[in-house]
Design a protein around this motif. Structure first.
Motif, PDB file in Angstrom:
ATOM      1  N   SER A 217      20.734  50.104 -29.237  1.00 32.76           N
ATOM      2  CA  SER A 217      20.249  50.032 -27.665  1.00 32.76           C
ATOM      3  C   SER A 217      21.455  49.517 -27.016  1.00 32.76           C
ATOM      4  CB  SER A 217      19.182  48.990 -27.758  1.00 32.76           C
ATOM      5  OG  SER A 217      18.748  48.587 -26.318  1.00 32.76           O
ATOM      6  N   THR A 218      21.283  50.117 -25.703  1.00 35.64           N
ATOM      7  CA  THR A 218      22.655  49.751 -24.712  1.00 35.64           C
ATOM      8  C   THR A 218      22.204  48.296 -24.037  1.00 35.64           C
ATOM      9  OG1 THR A 218      21.609  51.052 -22.863  1.00 35.64           O
ATOM     10  CG2 THR A 218      23.368  51.855 -24.389  1.00 35.64           C
ATOM     11  N   SER A 219      20.775  48.271 -23.849  1.00 31.88           N
ATOM     12  CA  SER A 219      20.396  46.916 -23.243  1.00 31.88           C
ATOM     13  C   SER A 219      19.995  45.889 -24.112  1.00 31.88           C
ATOM     14  CB  SER A 219      19.211  47.246 -22.225  1.00 31.88           C
ATOM     15  OG  SER A 219      18.022  47.514 -23.181  1.00 31.88           O
ATOM     16  N   GLY A 220      19.706  45.985 -25.449  1.00 37.99           N
ATOM     17  CA  GLY A 220      19.018  45.258 -26.202  1.00 37.99           C
ATOM     18  C   GLY A 220      17.831  44.758 -25.868  1.00 37.99           C
ATOM     19  N   GLY A 221      16.934  45.625 -24.934  1.00 36.51           N
ATOM     20  CA  GLY A 221      15.625  45.163 -24.475  1.00 36.51           C
ATOM     21  C   GLY A 221      14.675  46.027 -24.530  1.00 36.51           C
ATOM     22  N   SER A 222      14.995  47.404 -25.157  1.00 37.25           N
ATOM     23  CA  SER A 222      13.720  48.235 -25.342  1.00 37.25           C
ATOM     24  C   SER A 222      12.565  47.817 -26.266  1.00 37.25           C
ATOM     25  CB  SER A 222      14.486  49.510 -25.791  1.00 37.25           C
ATOM     26  OG  SER A 222      15.515  50.006 -25.084  1.00 37.25           O
ATOM     27  N   ALA A 223      11.481  47.535 -25.644  1.00 36.00           N
ATOM     28  CA  ALA A 223      10.122  46.979 -26.475  1.00 36.00           C
ATOM     29  C   ALA A 223      10.194  47.808 -27.742  1.00 36.00           C
ATOM     30  CB  ALA A 223       9.164  47.246 -25.400  1.00 36.00           C
ATOM     31  N   ASN A 224      10.142  49.091 -27.874  1.00 32.15           N
ATOM     32  CA  ASN A 224       9.961  49.759 -28.942  1.00 32.15           C
ATOM     33  C   ASN A 224      10.994  49.519 -29.949  1.00 32.15           C
ATOM     34  OD1 ASN A 224      11.799  51.490 -27.840  1.00 32.15           O
ATOM     35  ND2 ASN A 224      10.608  53.334 -28.129  1.00 32.15           N
ATOM     36  N   VAL A 225      12.224  49.456 -29.679  1.00 26.18           N
ATOM     37  CA  VAL A 225      13.375  49.015 -30.653  1.00 26.18           C
ATOM     38  C   VAL A 225      13.219  47.777 -31.160  1.00 26.18           C
ATOM     39  CG1 VAL A 225      15.998  48.587 -30.556  1.00 26.18           C
ATOM     40  CG2 VAL A 225      15.129  50.705 -29.627  1.00 26.18           C
ATOM     41  N   LEU A 226      12.695  46.760 -30.248  1.00 21.05           N
ATOM     42  CA  LEU A 226      12.358  45.438 -30.531  1.00 21.05           C
ATOM     43  C   LEU A 226      11.301  45.317 -31.752  1.00 21.05           C
ATOM     44  CD1 LEU A 226      12.940  43.520 -27.395  1.00 21.05           C
ATOM     45  CD2 LEU A 226      14.608  43.886 -29.046  1.00 21.05           C
ATOM     46  N   ARG A 227      10.345  45.907 -31.157  1.00 18.22           N
ATOM     47  CA  ARG A 227       9.121  45.996 -32.231  1.00 18.22           C
ATOM     48  C   ARG A 227       9.483  46.788 -33.555  1.00 18.22           C
ATOM     49  NH1 ARG A 227       3.877  46.076 -29.571  1.00 18.22           N
ATOM     50  NH2 ARG A 227       2.937  46.824 -31.535  1.00 18.22           N
TER      51      ARG A 227
ATOM     52  N   VAL B  39      20.001  45.903 -38.952  1.00 18.52           N
ATOM     53  CA  VAL B  39      21.202  46.062 -38.307  1.00 18.52           C
ATOM     54  C   VAL B  39      20.978  46.358 -36.992  1.00 18.52           C
ATOM     55  CG1 VAL B  39      23.539  47.037 -38.208  1.00 18.52           C
ATOM     56  CG2 VAL B  39      22.143  46.562 -40.435  1.00 18.52           C
ATOM     57  N   GLY B  40      21.735  45.784 -35.870  1.00 16.62           N
ATOM     58  CA  GLY B  40      21.509  46.065 -34.482  1.00 16.62           C
ATOM     59  C   GLY B  40      22.606  46.253 -33.738  1.00 16.62           C
ATOM     60  N   PHE B  41      22.822  47.218 -32.835  1.00 18.04           N
ATOM     61  CA  PHE B  41      23.970  47.668 -31.953  1.00 18.04           C
ATOM     62  C   PHE B  41      23.297  47.372 -30.520  1.00 18.04           C
ATOM     63  CE2 PHE B  41      25.166  49.659 -35.724  1.00 18.04           C
ATOM     64  CZ  PHE B  41      26.460  49.567 -35.746  1.00 18.04           C
ATOM     65  N   ALA B  42      24.033  46.479 -29.561  1.00 23.20           N
ATOM     66  CA  ALA B  42      23.553  46.331 -28.423  1.00 23.20           C
ATOM     67  C   ALA B  42      24.574  46.315 -27.478  1.00 23.20           C
ATOM     68  CB  ALA B  42      22.510  45.165 -28.246  1.00 23.20           C
ATOM     69  N   GLY B  43      24.379  46.203 -26.149  1.00 22.15           N
ATOM     70  CA  GLY B  43      25.533  46.092 -25.190  1.00 22.15           C
ATOM     71  C   GLY B  43      25.188  44.869 -24.319  1.00 22.15           C
ATOM     72  N   SER B  44      26.275  44.473 -23.432  1.00 21.40           N
ATOM     73  CA  SER B  44      26.139  43.456 -22.490  1.00 21.40           C
ATOM     74  C   SER B  44      26.124  42.199 -23.129  1.00 21.40           C
ATOM     75  CB  SER B  44      24.964  43.654 -21.213  1.00 21.40           C
ATOM     76  OG  SER B  44      25.294  42.958 -20.229  1.00 21.40           O
ATOM     77  N   GLY B  45      24.984  41.318 -22.720  1.00 25.54           N
ATOM     78  CA  GLY B  45      24.760  40.236 -23.479  1.00 25.54           C
ATOM     79  C   GLY B  45      23.925  40.171 -24.960  1.00 25.54           C
ATOM     80  N   GLY B  46      23.572  41.511 -25.150  1.00 22.26           N
ATOM     81  CA  GLY B  46      22.717  41.700 -26.418  1.00 22.26           C
ATOM     82  C   GLY B  46      21.247  41.519 -25.904  1.00 22.26           C
ATOM     83  N   GLY B  47      20.623  41.264 -24.914  1.00 23.88           N
ATOM     84  CA  GLY B  47      19.504  41.201 -24.491  1.00 23.88           C
ATOM     85  C   GLY B  47      18.515  40.582 -25.377  1.00 23.88           C
TER      86      GLY B  47
ATOM     87  N   MET C 213      17.325  41.544 -28.194  1.00 23.23           N
ATOM     88  CA  MET C 213      17.800  41.405 -29.450  1.00 23.23           C
ATOM     89  C   MET C 213      18.688  40.519 -30.039  1.00 23.23           C
ATOM     90  SD  MET C 213      19.757  45.053 -31.008  1.00 23.23           S
ATOM     91  CE  MET C 213      18.746  46.039 -30.367  1.00 23.23           C
ATOM     92  N   ALA C 214      19.466  40.079 -29.043  1.00 27.07           N
ATOM     93  CA  ALA C 214      20.434  38.893 -29.453  1.00 27.07           C
ATOM     94  C   ALA C 214      19.497  37.516 -29.235  1.00 27.07           C
ATOM     95  CB  ALA C 214      21.492  38.811 -28.544  1.00 27.07           C
ATOM     96  N   GLU C 215      18.819  37.511 -28.062  1.00 27.74           N
ATOM     97  CA  GLU C 215      18.175  36.065 -27.794  1.00 27.74           C
ATOM     98  C   GLU C 215      17.172  35.758 -28.896  1.00 27.74           C
ATOM     99  OE1 GLU C 215      16.346  36.999 -24.144  1.00 27.74           O
ATOM    100  OE2 GLU C 215      18.292  37.181 -22.971  1.00 27.74           O
ATOM    101  N   GLU C 216      16.189  36.693 -29.507  1.00 24.42           N
ATOM    102  CA  GLU C 216      15.325  36.713 -30.556  1.00 24.42           C
ATOM    103  C   GLU C 216      15.857  36.760 -31.924  1.00 24.42           C
ATOM    104  OE1 GLU C 216      11.816  38.709 -29.455  1.00 24.42           O
ATOM    105  OE2 GLU C 216      12.186  38.547 -27.285  1.00 24.42           O
ATOM    106  N   ARG C 217      17.109  37.141 -32.040  1.00 25.30           N
ATOM    107  CA  ARG C 217      17.829  37.176 -33.377  1.00 25.30           C
ATOM    108  C   ARG C 217      16.901  38.081 -34.374  1.00 25.30           C
ATOM    109  NH1 ARG C 217      19.520  30.801 -34.501  1.00 25.30           N
ATOM    110  NH2 ARG C 217      20.677  30.409 -32.582  1.00 25.30           N
ATOM    111  N   LEU C 218      16.732  39.243 -33.794  1.00 22.32           N
ATOM    112  CA  LEU C 218      16.069  40.391 -34.413  1.00 22.32           C
ATOM    113  C   LEU C 218      16.631  41.061 -35.254  1.00 22.32           C
ATOM    114  CD1 LEU C 218      13.787  41.541 -31.486  1.00 22.32           C
ATOM    115  CD2 LEU C 218      12.929  40.183 -33.181  1.00 22.32           C
TER     116      LEU C 218
ATOM    117  N   PHE D  11      25.829  43.444 -33.640  1.00 23.20           N
ATOM    118  CA  PHE D  11      27.013  43.938 -32.945  1.00 23.20           C
ATOM    119  C   PHE D  11      26.751  44.196 -31.567  1.00 23.20           C
ATOM    120  CE2 PHE D  11      26.831  45.324 -37.303  1.00 23.20           C
ATOM    121  CZ  PHE D  11      28.014  44.786 -37.888  1.00 23.20           C
ATOM    122  N   VAL D  12      27.467  43.382 -30.589  1.00 23.17           N
ATOM    123  CA  VAL D  12      27.230  43.287 -29.097  1.00 23.17           C
ATOM    124  C   VAL D  12      28.425  43.875 -28.606  1.00 23.17           C
ATOM    125  CG1 VAL D  12      26.530  42.136 -27.154  1.00 23.17           C
ATOM    126  CG2 VAL D  12      25.315  41.633 -29.112  1.00 23.17           C
TER     127      VAL D  12
END
Length: 203
Positions: A126-136, A149-157, A159-164, A169-170
């Motif tokens: 994900s580029t945002s780390g916030g897509s609902a279907n990716v998080l689910r 394993v997760g790939f995200a951008g910016s602050g990780g959204g 995906m990072a906040e909830e340590r999913l 890799f942000v």
């Protein structure tokens, strides 16, 4: 009229060349930076993924839009090395059926619930780390005791906040283009590292 509709056609060719060169420089610098900063985490992730593959695990990749294309690229990188990998975004009939009949937020989670299990690997892009279907999807993978394993951008959204993702890799950028370019560099290196860990070198 053409100049109004397509203002970029009126730019000085030298401006376009300079802009392209600047973007290339930014992209190269970002990719070098993330490789330097994430070398240790990449090696650790590769070791766990290789162990999962050696134990009979499979890799499931997923993402939306450009990240769906990247998910297919990741799956292709691993299958090309003789390792079992599937992109959950590739089956358009299934993705659209689930999206239409159940809800788009579950298109990856439902597939993982049906196909995944303990010892498998889930790789979310994900580029945002916030897509609902990716998080689910990541949450479902964690509940199945898959390696996440997760790939995200910016602050990780989220995906990072909830340590999913166990291995996250942000990319420190807010540009979708730069994020995806740097992510591609990382997952190519990851595939090489995993391959080197496999018996007989799967690469």
């Amino acid at each position: 009229m053409t100049g109004t509709l397509y203002p970029f056609l009126r730019r000085d060719p030298l401006d376009a060349v300079a802009s392209t060169a600047e973007k290339a420089r930014e992209s190269l610098e970002l990719r070098r930076r993330v490789l330097d900063e994430l070398e240790g985490p990449l090696v650790a992730c590769a070791a766990e993924m290789a162990a999962a593959f050696r134990g009979g695990g499979r890799l499931f990749t997923f993402g939306n839009g450009g990240s769906a294309t990247d998910a297919q690229s990741v799956a292709a990188l691993f299958t090309g090395r003789g390792l079992p990998a599937v992109s959950l975004a590739a089956d358009t009939a299934l993705v659209t059926a689930l999206g239409n009949d159940v809800g788009f937020e579950v298109v990856f989670a439902r597939q993982l619930a049906a196909l995944g299990g303990a010892g498998d690997i889930a790789c979310a892009l994900s580029t945002s780390g916030g897509s609902a279907n990716v998080l689910r999807g990541l949450a479902q993978a964690a509940s199945l005791r898959m390696v996440t394993v997760g790939f995200a951008g910016s602050g990780g959204g989220r995906m990072a906040e909830e340590r999913l993702a166990e291995h996250l890799f942000v990319i420190p950028s807010s540009s979708v283009h730069r994020i995806q370019e740097a992510q591609a560099t990382l997952y190519h290196v990851l595939a090489e590292l995993v391959s080197a860990e496999m018996p007989g070198d799967a690469g």
